[in-house]
Enzyme design. Sequence first.
Site, PDB file in Angstrom:
ATOM      1  N   LYS A   4       0.816  -1.226   0.000  1.00  0.00           N
ATOM      2  CA  LYS A   4       0.000   0.000   0.000  1.00  0.00           C
ATOM      3  C   LYS A   4       0.848   1.275   0.000  1.00  0.00           C
ATOM      4  CE  LYS A   4      -4.094  -2.195   1.897  1.00  0.00           C
ATOM      5  NZ  LYS A   4      -5.280  -2.031   2.768  1.00  0.00           N
ATOM      6  N   TYR A  46     -11.805  -2.825  -5.281  1.00  0.00           N
ATOM      7  CA  TYR A  46     -12.441  -3.026  -3.974  1.00  0.00           C
ATOM      8  C   TYR A  46     -13.972  -3.045  -4.070  1.00  0.00           C
ATOM      9  CZ  TYR A  46      -8.125  -2.558  -1.208  1.00  0.00           C
ATOM     10  OH  TYR A  46      -6.900  -2.765  -0.621  1.00  0.00           O
ATOM     11  N   ASN A 109      -2.529  -0.511   6.581  1.00  0.00           N
ATOM     12  CA  ASN A 109      -2.176  -1.845   7.099  1.00  0.00           C
ATOM     13  C   ASN A 109      -1.174  -2.578   6.189  1.00  0.00           C
ATOM     14  OD1 ASN A 109      -4.001  -2.369   5.063  1.00  0.00           O
ATOM     15  ND2 ASN A 109      -5.287  -3.753   6.250  1.00  0.00           N
ATOM     16  N   HIS A 112      -2.320  -5.525   0.958  1.00  0.00           N
ATOM     17  CA  HIS A 112      -3.589  -6.190   0.672  1.00  0.00           C
ATOM     18  C   HIS A 112      -3.267  -7.582   0.139  1.00  0.00           C
ATOM     19  CE1 HIS A 112      -7.506  -7.084  -1.108  1.00  0.00           C
ATOM     20  NE2 HIS A 112      -6.817  -7.483  -2.171  1.00  0.00           N
ATOM     21  N   GLU A 123      -8.383  -9.299  -9.480  1.00  0.00           N
ATOM     22  CA  GLU A 123      -7.543  -8.159  -9.067  1.00  0.00           C
ATOM     23  C   GLU A 123      -6.303  -8.037  -9.962  1.00  0.00           C
ATOM     24  OE1 GLU A 123      -7.011  -9.018  -4.903  1.00  0.00           O
ATOM     25  OE2 GLU A 123      -9.123  -8.617  -4.471  1.00  0.00           O
TER      26      GLU A 123
END
Length: 138
Positions: A4, A46, A109, A112, A123
Amino acid sequence: MMIKPEIVAAEAQQIGAILAHVQRAGFRIRNLALKSLSRAAVEEFYAVHRERPFFPELVDYIASGPVVAIHLERDQAVVKLRELVGATNPRDAACGTLRDLYGSSLSQNAVHASDSPENALREIGIVFGEGRGSGRAS
Ligand code: CMP
Protein backbone atom coordinates in the site's frame (compact mmCIF):
# COMPACT_ATOMS: atom_id res chain seq x y z
CA MET A 1 -0.84 -8.89 -3.29
CA MET A 2 -0.53 -5.14 -3.13
CA ILE A 3 1.91 -3.11 -1.06
CA LYS A 4 0.00 0.00 0.00
CA PRO A 5 0.95 3.67 -0.53
CA GLU A 6 2.31 4.37 2.97
CA ILE A 7 4.98 1.68 2.54
CA VAL A 8 5.92 2.85 -0.95
CA ALA A 9 6.15 6.49 0.23
CA ALA A 10 8.00 5.81 3.48
CA GLU A 11 11.64 6.65 3.86
CA ALA A 12 12.13 3.39 5.72
CA GLN A 13 12.25 1.57 2.35
CA GLN A 14 10.36 -1.51 3.44
CA ILE A 15 9.30 -2.80 0.04
CA GLY A 16 12.35 -5.06 -0.16
CA ALA A 17 11.85 -6.35 3.38
CA ILE A 18 8.24 -7.28 2.61
CA LEU A 19 9.24 -8.99 -0.65
CA ALA A 20 11.92 -10.93 1.23
CA HIS A 21 9.30 -12.26 3.68
CA VAL A 22 7.09 -13.30 0.80
CA GLN A 23 9.89 -15.01 -1.15
CA ARG A 24 11.18 -16.80 1.96
CA ALA A 25 7.65 -18.17 2.39
CA GLY A 26 8.01 -19.93 -0.96
CA PHE A 27 6.12 -17.59 -3.27
CA ARG A 28 7.33 -16.99 -6.82
CA ILE A 29 6.85 -13.55 -8.33
CA ARG A 30 5.03 -13.85 -11.67
CA ASN A 31 4.64 -10.11 -12.21
CA LEU A 32 5.45 -6.99 -10.20
CA ALA A 33 5.00 -3.29 -10.95
CA LEU A 34 4.87 0.10 -9.30
CA LYS A 35 1.41 1.40 -10.24
CA SER A 36 -0.54 4.60 -9.70
CA LEU A 37 -4.10 3.32 -9.80
CA SER A 38 -6.92 5.58 -10.95
CA ARG A 39 -9.90 6.07 -8.63
CA ALA A 40 -11.99 4.03 -11.10
CA ALA A 41 -9.51 1.14 -10.95
CA VAL A 42 -9.45 1.22 -7.14
CA GLU A 43 -13.26 1.31 -7.01
CA GLU A 44 -13.36 -1.78 -9.20
CA PHE A 45 -10.57 -3.50 -7.27
CA TYR A 46 -12.44 -3.03 -3.97
CA ALA A 47 -15.96 -3.38 -5.47
CA VAL A 48 -16.91 -5.92 -2.79
CA HIS A 49 -16.64 -3.11 -0.20
CA ARG A 50 -18.64 -0.56 -2.22
CA GLU A 51 -21.48 -0.35 0.32
CA ARG A 52 -19.25 -0.16 3.38
CA PRO A 53 -18.93 3.18 5.20
CA PHE A 54 -15.16 3.16 4.86
CA PHE A 55 -15.26 2.74 1.04
CA PRO A 56 -14.74 6.44 0.05
CA GLU A 57 -11.81 6.74 2.45
CA LEU A 58 -10.36 3.45 1.18
CA VAL A 59 -10.57 4.58 -2.45
CA ASP A 60 -9.05 8.00 -1.65
CA TYR A 61 -6.23 6.33 0.19
CA ILE A 62 -5.26 3.65 -2.33
CA ALA A 63 -5.48 6.16 -5.20
CA SER A 64 -3.36 8.69 -3.25
CA GLY A 65 0.02 7.39 -4.40
CA PRO A 66 1.82 4.51 -6.08
CA VAL A 67 1.38 0.94 -4.87
CA VAL A 68 3.40 -2.17 -5.67
CA ALA A 69 1.19 -4.71 -7.42
CA ILE A 70 2.45 -8.27 -7.28
CA HIS A 71 1.19 -11.44 -8.95
CA LEU A 72 2.35 -14.32 -6.74
CA GLU A 73 2.30 -18.06 -7.22
CA ARG A 74 2.67 -21.09 -4.98
CA ASP A 75 0.52 -24.00 -3.80
CA GLN A 76 -2.36 -22.84 -1.57
CA ALA A 77 -1.27 -19.28 -2.35
CA VAL A 78 -4.33 -17.46 -0.97
CA VAL A 79 -4.35 -19.31 2.37
CA LYS A 80 -0.58 -19.13 2.81
CA LEU A 81 -0.36 -15.45 1.93
CA ARG A 82 -3.18 -14.54 4.30
CA GLU A 83 -1.34 -16.37 7.08
CA LEU A 84 1.79 -14.39 6.30
CA VAL A 85 -0.12 -11.08 6.12
CA GLY A 86 -2.13 -11.39 9.35
CA ALA A 87 -5.40 -9.82 10.52
CA THR A 88 -6.81 -6.71 8.76
CA ASN A 89 -6.18 -4.49 11.76
CA PRO A 90 -2.47 -4.46 12.64
CA ARG A 91 -3.46 -4.32 16.33
CA ASP A 92 -5.00 -7.79 15.95
CA ALA A 93 -2.32 -9.22 13.65
CA ALA A 94 -0.31 -12.14 15.03
CA CYS A 95 3.26 -11.47 16.02
CA GLY A 96 5.64 -11.58 13.06
CA THR A 97 2.98 -11.19 10.36
CA LEU A 98 3.46 -8.46 7.75
CA ARG A 99 0.72 -6.28 9.20
CA ASP A 100 2.16 -6.70 12.70
CA LEU A 101 5.63 -5.75 11.47
CA TYR A 102 4.80 -3.04 8.93
CA GLY A 103 1.18 -1.91 9.44
CA SER A 104 0.27 1.16 11.45
CA SER A 105 -3.55 1.41 11.31
CA LEU A 106 -6.65 -0.22 9.86
CA SER A 107 -6.33 1.71 6.60
CA GLN A 108 -2.53 1.89 6.59
CA ASN A 109 -2.18 -1.85 7.10
CA ALA A 110 0.84 -2.23 4.81
CA VAL A 111 -0.49 -4.77 2.31
CA HIS A 112 -3.59 -6.19 0.67
CA ALA A 113 -3.91 -9.93 0.01
CA SER A 114 -6.60 -11.46 -2.19
CA ASP A 115 -9.26 -13.42 -0.30
CA SER A 116 -9.90 -16.14 -2.92
CA PRO A 117 -8.28 -17.50 -6.11
CA GLU A 118 -11.13 -15.98 -8.14
CA ASN A 119 -10.61 -12.55 -6.63
CA ALA A 120 -6.85 -12.88 -7.12
CA LEU A 121 -7.37 -13.36 -10.87
CA ARG A 122 -9.90 -10.51 -10.96
CA GLU A 123 -7.54 -8.16 -9.07
CA ILE A 124 -4.55 -9.16 -11.23
CA GLY A 125 -6.65 -8.35 -14.29
CA ILE A 126 -7.47 -4.88 -12.94
CA VAL A 127 -4.01 -3.82 -11.80
CA PHE A 128 -2.07 -5.28 -14.69
CA GLY A 129 -4.52 -3.88 -17.20
CA GLU A 130 -6.10 -6.96 -18.62
CA GLY A 131 -9.48 -5.24 -18.74
CA ARG A 132 -12.54 -5.05 -16.50
CA GLY A 133 -12.58 -8.16 -14.34
CA SER A 134 -11.73 -10.34 -17.31
CA GLY A 135 -10.11 -12.87 -15.01
CA ARG A 136 -7.08 -13.15 -17.23
CA ALA A 137 -3.75 -13.43 -15.47
CA SER A 138 -0.68 -11.60 -16.72
P1 CMP B 1 -7.59 -4.77 2.65
O1 CMP B 1 -7.19 -6.15 2.92
O2 CMP B 1 -6.84 -3.98 1.64
O3 CMP B 1 -9.14 -4.77 2.21
C1 CMP B 1 -9.99 -3.64 2.39
C2 CMP B 1 -9.37 -2.58 3.22
O4 CMP B 1 -10.24 -1.62 3.78
C3 CMP B 1 -8.71 -3.21 4.43
O5 CMP B 1 -7.56 -3.93 4.03
C4 CMP B 1 -8.45 -1.99 5.33
O6 CMP B 1 -7.21 -1.38 5.07
C5 CMP B 1 -9.56 -1.02 4.89
N1 CMP B 1 -10.50 -0.72 5.96
C6 CMP B 1 -10.73 0.50 6.46
N2 CMP B 1 -11.67 0.46 7.39
C7 CMP B 1 -12.07 -0.83 7.51
C8 CMP B 1 -13.01 -1.50 8.36
N3 CMP B 1 -13.76 -0.87 9.25
N4 CMP B 1 -13.11 -2.83 8.20
C9 CMP B 1 -12.36 -3.50 7.28
N5 CMP B 1 -11.46 -2.90 6.47
C10 CMP B 1 -11.31 -1.58 6.59
